[in-house]
Design an enzyme around this catalytic site. Structure first.
Site, mmCIF file in Angstrom:
data_model
loop_
_atom_site.group_PDB
_atom_site.id
_atom_site.type_symbol
_atom_site.label_atom_id
_atom_site.label_comp_id
_atom_site.label_asym_id
_atom_site.label_seq_id
_atom_site.Cartn_x
_atom_site.Cartn_y
_atom_site.Cartn_z
ATOM 1 N N ASP A 11 1.018 -0.824 0.049
ATOM 2 C CA ASP A 11 0.006 0.158 -0.115
ATOM 3 C C ASP A 11 1.003 1.078 0.165
ATOM 4 O O ASP A 11 1.796 1.535 0.866
ATOM 5 C CB ASP A 11 -1.027 -0.050 1.638
ATOM 6 C CG ASP A 11 -1.991 0.715 0.599
ATOM 7 O OD1 ASP A 11 -1.751 1.729 0.043
ATOM 8 O OD2 ASP A 11 -2.762 0.776 1.600
ATOM 9 N N ASP A 105 -2.699 2.111 -5.994
ATOM 10 C CA ASP A 105 -1.562 2.583 -4.899
ATOM 11 C C ASP A 105 -1.479 1.419 -4.532
ATOM 12 O O ASP A 105 -1.287 0.929 -3.210
ATOM 13 C CB ASP A 105 -2.096 3.483 -4.127
ATOM 14 C CG ASP A 105 -2.832 3.845 -3.833
ATOM 15 O OD1 ASP A 105 -4.180 2.925 -3.895
ATOM 16 O OD2 ASP A 105 -3.045 4.208 -2.567
ATOM 17 N N GLU A 106 -2.080 0.165 -5.134
ATOM 18 C CA GLU A 106 -2.273 -0.921 -3.586
ATOM 19 C C GLU A 106 -2.397 -2.610 -4.526
ATOM 20 O O GLU A 106 -3.049 -2.109 -5.383
ATOM 21 C CB GLU A 106 -3.515 -0.459 -3.012
ATOM 22 C CG GLU A 106 -3.733 -2.103 -1.540
ATOM 23 C CD GLU A 106 -5.336 -1.629 -1.258
ATOM 24 O OE1 GLU A 106 -5.481 -2.372 -0.221
ATOM 25 O OE2 GLU A 106 -5.862 -0.261 -1.712
#
Length: 452
Positions: A11, A105-106
């Site tokens: 993350d 983003d993960e």
């Protein structure tokens, strides 16, 4: 459950805000809030400096400004975020072919499949190396969680924030989860949390103690049974690589309701073009065009039209969206518009050009207003030049002063700070007329100097 912590969850830390701080030396170490800046805007991401004031994602922007009036408020730059995301996902795919992106983003990564990791020591080594590679390639930081299941890996990465690594050793899961709030478990939002609280269940250990029958009675068979299994740390969900997108869409929320039918039509055409840009960027085409309209009273209408075959032609999508708009009453005003394409495919049916032409003939003058205004008059209104808008945070380039970014604009002027991601300190600020011919929009610069 696996016997080794070979599922990794990455993350990125405050991704949008961190990218803006990396791109703008003058904002490093300062409170930064990214999101919609209008009266109806919401926070997309807040930097850790802004979070100290209570600002968080999904908060109304007006509330954020009251909590942190001195923060920098910026419009998102999704092109930059996508470019950085592609770099990060590329690093993850170097570890394993099984990468499951959840957002820009993960992502989850299965390290066991290709024996990238097989025990605690090897898994931790992978996580350490990944964090270093992300910083080297993007200039940003990410937090890594390692565990024997997806649920626990995600919990571990949250515990690691910011810029850390947490490994949950197999066999310690129940002890780790027990004292934590029920809200830490997937699927427990505010409503479910309140329901459990009223039943006297506040921690994960209390969920396990209540038993499956009580959870089913409180929450239903599916949700209750799932939550009980999670409380026991039972999660056998596999990492699924590259979930296939089922649709591509774009939408805009307007600060002031749009009442002018001509403006509504122009906005729909613009959204259709943006939607096709995303469609082509993904090398896809689609068969069903969807129009979304949220009216002044918050009622939301969706209309769809299925074409004879998949297309990525902007003219076809524009015409279909325009036809759908004709069936929607926008008299009271429109606060949100969206255009999407679903039924995605990897190929395009070229003869759909003819479909758009035929539809135009059937409908007559598509762009004529309902009161019978001539097409020529409408075209003239739509084509009328408008004042250039300079959005806070967006990239510009001046013919004399070089690259910079917009700090703010208003009253016919725009303020620009001239600096690059590679500068060692804040750049100089200058103000120009909004129509200065030497000032132009620009593409984002890489966050890491390509020249090393």
């Amino acid at each position: 459950m696996r016997s080794a912590p070979t599922i990794l969850h990455l993350d990125m830390d405050a991704f949008y805000a961190s990218a803006e701080q990396a791109a703008k030396p003058s904002l490093r170490g300062k409170a930064v809030v990214v999101g919609g800046l209008g009266p109806r805007g919401v926070v997309a991401t807040a930097s850790y400096e802004a979070r100290k004031f209570g600002v968080h994602s999904a908060m109304p922007m007006g509330q954020a400004r009251r909590l942190a009036p001195h923060a920098a408020y910026l419009v998102p730059r999704f092109r930059l975020y996508r470019e950085v995301s592609e770099q990060v996902m590329g690093l993850l795919r170097e570890l394993s072919p099984l990468v499951e992106p959840l957002s820009l983003d993960e992502a989850f990564v299965d390290l066991e499949t290709v024996e990238a990791a097989w025990d605690e020591a090897s898994a931790e080594a992978v996580g350490v190396r990944l964090r270093a590679d992300i910083r080297r390639v993007t200039g940003l930081t990410g937090s890594v969680g390692l565990a024997a299941s997806k649920m626990l890996a995600k919990i571990a990465s949250e515990e690691a924030k910011p810029d850390g690594l947490v490994l949950i050793r197999p066999g310690t899961e129940r002890a780790l989860l027990g004292p934590k709030s029920v809200r830490i478990l997937p699927g427990v939002g505010p409503a479910t949390g309140d329901h459990l609280r009223r039943a006297g269940i506040l921690t994960v250990a209390e969920i396990a103690e209540a038993g499956e029958d009580e959870l089913v009675r409180l929450l239903g068979k599916s949700h209750g049974g799932h939550l009980y299994a999670m409380a026991l740390a039972h999660d056998n969900r596999p990492v699924v690589a590259e979930r296939d997108s089922k649709s591509v869409s774009v939408e805009d929320t307007y600060d002031v309701d749009i009442h002018d039918r001509v403006r509504v039509r122009a906005e729909v055409r613009r959204l259709a073009d943006r939607c096709v840009e995303r469609l082509r960027a993904a090398d896809r085409s689609g068969r069903t065009v969807v129009l979304k309209v949220r009216r002044y009273d918050f009622s939301t209408l969706t209309r769809s039209e299925t074409l004879r075959g998949p297309t990525d032609d902007p003219g076809v999508v524009r015409e279909a969206a325009a036809r759908l708009l004709e069936s929607v009453d926008t008299t009271g005003g429109v606060r949100l518009l969206g255009v999407g394409v679903s039924g995605l495919a990897d190929f395009t049916q070229e003869d759909l050009f003819a479909q758009a032409a035929a539809a135009e003939e059937d409908r007559g003058a598509l762009d004529a207003v309902e009161e019978g205004e001539p097409v020529e008059a409408v075209a003239e209104v739509v084509a009328e030049p408008v004042e250039r808008r300079w959005m806070a945070g967006h990239d510009v380039r001046h013919a004399e002063f070089g690259p910079g970014w917009v700090q703010g604009s208003g009253l016919g002027r725009v303020t620009v700070r001239f600096e690059t991601p590679y500068a060692t300190g804040p750049g100089r600020v200058r103000t120009f007329l909004v129509d200065d011919p030497l000032l132009e929009p620009a593409e984002p610069l890489p966050l890491v100097d390509p020249g090393g």
